[in-house]
Design a protein around this motif. Sequence first.
Motif, mmCIF file in Angstrom:
data_model
loop_
_atom_site.group_PDB
_atom_site.id
_atom_site.type_symbol
_atom_site.label_atom_id
_atom_site.label_comp_id
_atom_site.label_asym_id
_atom_site.label_seq_id
_atom_site.Cartn_x
_atom_site.Cartn_y
_atom_site.Cartn_z
ATOM 1 N N VAL A 38 24.707 -8.120 -17.108
ATOM 2 C CA VAL A 38 23.339 -8.633 -17.102
ATOM 3 C C VAL A 38 23.353 -9.999 -16.432
ATOM 4 C CG1 VAL A 38 21.361 -9.319 -18.507
ATOM 5 C CG2 VAL A 38 22.757 -7.370 -19.206
ATOM 6 N N ASP A 39 22.659 -10.125 -15.303
ATOM 7 C CA ASP A 39 22.716 -11.392 -14.573
ATOM 8 C C ASP A 39 21.707 -12.398 -15.115
ATOM 9 O OD1 ASP A 39 20.202 -10.804 -13.487
ATOM 10 O OD2 ASP A 39 20.981 -10.187 -11.546
ATOM 11 N N HIS A 75 34.874 2.793 -6.518
ATOM 12 C CA HIS A 75 35.402 2.679 -7.882
ATOM 13 C C HIS A 75 35.288 1.219 -8.320
ATOM 14 C CE1 HIS A 75 38.818 3.852 -10.886
ATOM 15 N NE2 HIS A 75 37.913 3.073 -11.436
ATOM 16 N N THR A 76 34.381 0.964 -9.257
ATOM 17 C CA THR A 76 34.086 -0.398 -9.708
ATOM 18 C C THR A 76 34.676 -0.643 -11.086
ATOM 19 O OG1 THR A 76 32.019 -0.336 -8.472
ATOM 20 C CG2 THR A 76 32.229 -2.039 -10.146
ATOM 21 N N ARG A 77 35.346 -1.782 -11.234
ATOM 22 C CA ARG A 77 35.986 -2.059 -12.529
ATOM 23 C C ARG A 77 35.372 -3.238 -13.281
ATOM 24 N NH1 ARG A 77 41.667 -0.905 -10.390
ATOM 25 N NH2 ARG A 77 42.041 1.266 -11.046
ATOM 26 N N ALA A 78 34.758 -4.201 -12.578
ATOM 27 C CA ALA A 78 34.186 -5.370 -13.260
ATOM 28 C C ALA A 78 33.125 -6.004 -12.375
ATOM 29 C CB ALA A 78 35.276 -6.388 -13.601
ATOM 30 N N ILE A 79 32.190 -6.695 -13.018
ATOM 31 C CA ILE A 79 31.105 -7.391 -12.319
ATOM 32 C C ILE A 79 30.933 -8.754 -12.969
ATOM 33 C CG2 ILE A 79 28.665 -7.297 -11.634
ATOM 34 C CD1 ILE A 79 28.778 -4.267 -12.267
ATOM 35 N N THR A 80 30.668 -9.781 -12.142
ATOM 36 C CA THR A 80 30.333 -11.093 -12.683
ATOM 37 C C THR A 80 29.404 -11.794 -11.699
ATOM 38 O OG1 THR A 80 31.245 -13.022 -13.821
ATOM 39 C CG2 THR A 80 32.222 -12.461 -11.688
ATOM 40 N N GLU A 81 28.921 -12.974 -12.088
ATOM 41 C CA GLU A 81 27.928 -13.692 -11.281
ATOM 42 C C GLU A 81 28.383 -15.114 -11.016
ATOM 43 O OE1 GLU A 81 23.097 -14.725 -11.404
ATOM 44 O OE2 GLU A 81 24.167 -14.120 -13.223
ATOM 45 N N GLY A 82 28.221 -15.555 -9.767
ATOM 46 C CA GLY A 82 28.508 -16.939 -9.419
ATOM 47 C C GLY A 82 27.337 -17.841 -9.759
ATOM 48 N N GLU A 91 21.771 -12.826 -2.653
ATOM 49 C CA GLU A 91 20.401 -12.756 -3.154
ATOM 50 C C GLU A 91 19.545 -11.790 -2.338
ATOM 51 O OE1 GLU A 91 18.898 -15.403 -5.949
ATOM 52 O OE2 GLU A 91 20.630 -14.099 -6.254
ATOM 53 N N GLU A 92 19.950 -11.536 -1.087
ATOM 54 C CA GLU A 92 19.213 -10.593 -0.239
ATOM 55 C C GLU A 92 19.782 -9.181 -0.346
ATOM 56 O OE1 GLU A 92 16.537 -11.651 1.309
ATOM 57 O OE2 GLU A 92 16.927 -13.663 0.497
ATOM 58 N N PHE A 93 20.704 -8.978 -1.285
ATOM 59 C CA PHE A 93 21.324 -7.681 -1.540
ATOM 60 C C PHE A 93 22.249 -7.213 -0.407
ATOM 61 C CE2 PHE A 93 17.291 -6.996 -4.124
ATOM 62 C CZ PHE A 93 17.893 -7.415 -5.316
#
Length: 583
Positions: free
Chosen positions: A122-123, A158-165, A183-185
């Motif tokens: 969740v960003d 294959h995605t293992r993790a997500i984070t936000e800067g 931000e522009e995807f």
Amino acid sequence: MKKRSFVYVLFLLVAIISTTLYTGRAFPVFAASGSEDKEATRNSSGVYNRSMNVDPIGGNEGFSAVVYDNSNGLPTSEANAIVETKDGFIWIGSYAGLIRYDGNTFERMDLDGLASIKCLYVDSKDRLWIGTNDNGIALYERGELRKWSKADGLKSTHTRAITEGKDGSIYVATTIGIAIIDEEFKVTMMEDKDIAEADMRNLFAGEDDYIFGTTNLGDMMVIKDKKLLRYISAAENPFKGTGAILPDPNGGQKLYMEAADFGLYHVDLTNGFDVIEKIEMDPLRYLMSLEYIDGKIWICAGNGIGVVEDGKFTFLDNLPLDSSVGHVMTDYLGNLWFTSTREGVMKVVPNQFSDIFGRFEIPETVVNSTCMSDGKLFAGTDTGLIVIDENGPLKSYPLTKVITASGEDLGSKNLIKLLEGVRIRSIISDSKGRVWISTWRGYGLLCLEGGALTIYNEDNGLLSSSIRSVYETEDGRILTALIGGVNILKDGKVIESIGVEDGITNEESLTVAEGLNGEILVGSNGGGLYVVTDEGTKTINVEEGLPSDIVMRIKPDKENNVVWIITSSAIAYMTPDYKIVTI
């Protein structure tokens, strides 16, 4: 003691309210950002771990844990990820797809065939990012789904993790490098040679805009502003590799890391690889994740759950989830949630009740009534009186004297011994601190004042010695419900009897109270509710809307201007004009 008299009614009402709060159809809207809770910390999935309202560390008392799987509501028996969005919904990622929990129901979402979900995030804009095993990454926002795959720039789906800067960019750990979605995807891959083809395992944003990562081979890295600052291969690592990681909440390049020797180390990467401390975690092995909640490090592992507080490790063997535990978080109420790739989801909530008998190893027995007085808990049972202080049950309760209302000295000096084998139906404490004990076919009505005990029975004017309950009126009179009707006591004497000749046609009175208008309300065992005034007695029964003619408890509620009525079949309330409304 009018406000404590019929605790049973209040107990039921509190239970109903509590159940609504914890099992209602949907959580209320609640902003889940850190600004509402100074103790909240953002976890590996972007969710703010709020202060816990439950503590399972100390033992089994004080909390309840329930595991959800495909046998009790969860569409599957495995869970790979869990998050909460600001609207209060709990989202669970599984191989079966995305599951939403609204506080009552687990619902599998129809997201264009999206399945095999490995991670959720969740960003800062409360958008839900979804990482999959073989379908790339997706964004779910306001009911709309957007996907990214190899055609959009990913090297691996294959995605293992997500984070936000800090700048809002989304970092995605895949089996072939790290993707960044701006931000522009737009998708770009990090091209640093050490990580361009890396089989990533984890990414975790810390303070000061540092992002820490690990690979499936045990390599470790530090990223800032989309650039690789440090890369430590497993061979260069003094502990031969890194597993689960947790950025130090105090910031900098400090973090907690699992090493190849299964130890947990607190290290500082600022000027090399400095070990601050080692924390033993035995018997935990194969850590899945680390989270920081309420000043404690929570450890999810292949063989259970552990907590580190002030450098001390505690293995939680009192929780039912103990296999392949992947993640932990707190929801907006402070409840704990855990996932397991083998067992489903576990929710840990505070108990609304404490098991006093269990705490002090008192043999189980039926308790008819309880009352707090002078720092002690009085419990009336079918076989006598139990008195409990902070150290446990008392063996004796000394008395200075025991007399009847007519002045006869009975000589006994121990209240507990005196009531041994006696059935106690009710205990209350009045406004003067006196404890009134209602016995059934025993001694009658007992009044404990200080260390002196006074006994009221048929010899002193009571209609019988079979007492059901007692109530104190606004002017200090004591109303007594008993076989025969009602007795009224004042200044240590029985001053009035209300029975058959007064309109109490069913003589087995179960409960009595003072009504909102000063009248006397009597609940009977089959005759309904009697309303006694100076003008006479009015009967209210099923013909007048009462759910049952067996009235077990009456509880006046002046705040809401009603009288609550507990019958044998339902809860109802009565208005000042004697209208009955069944709940």
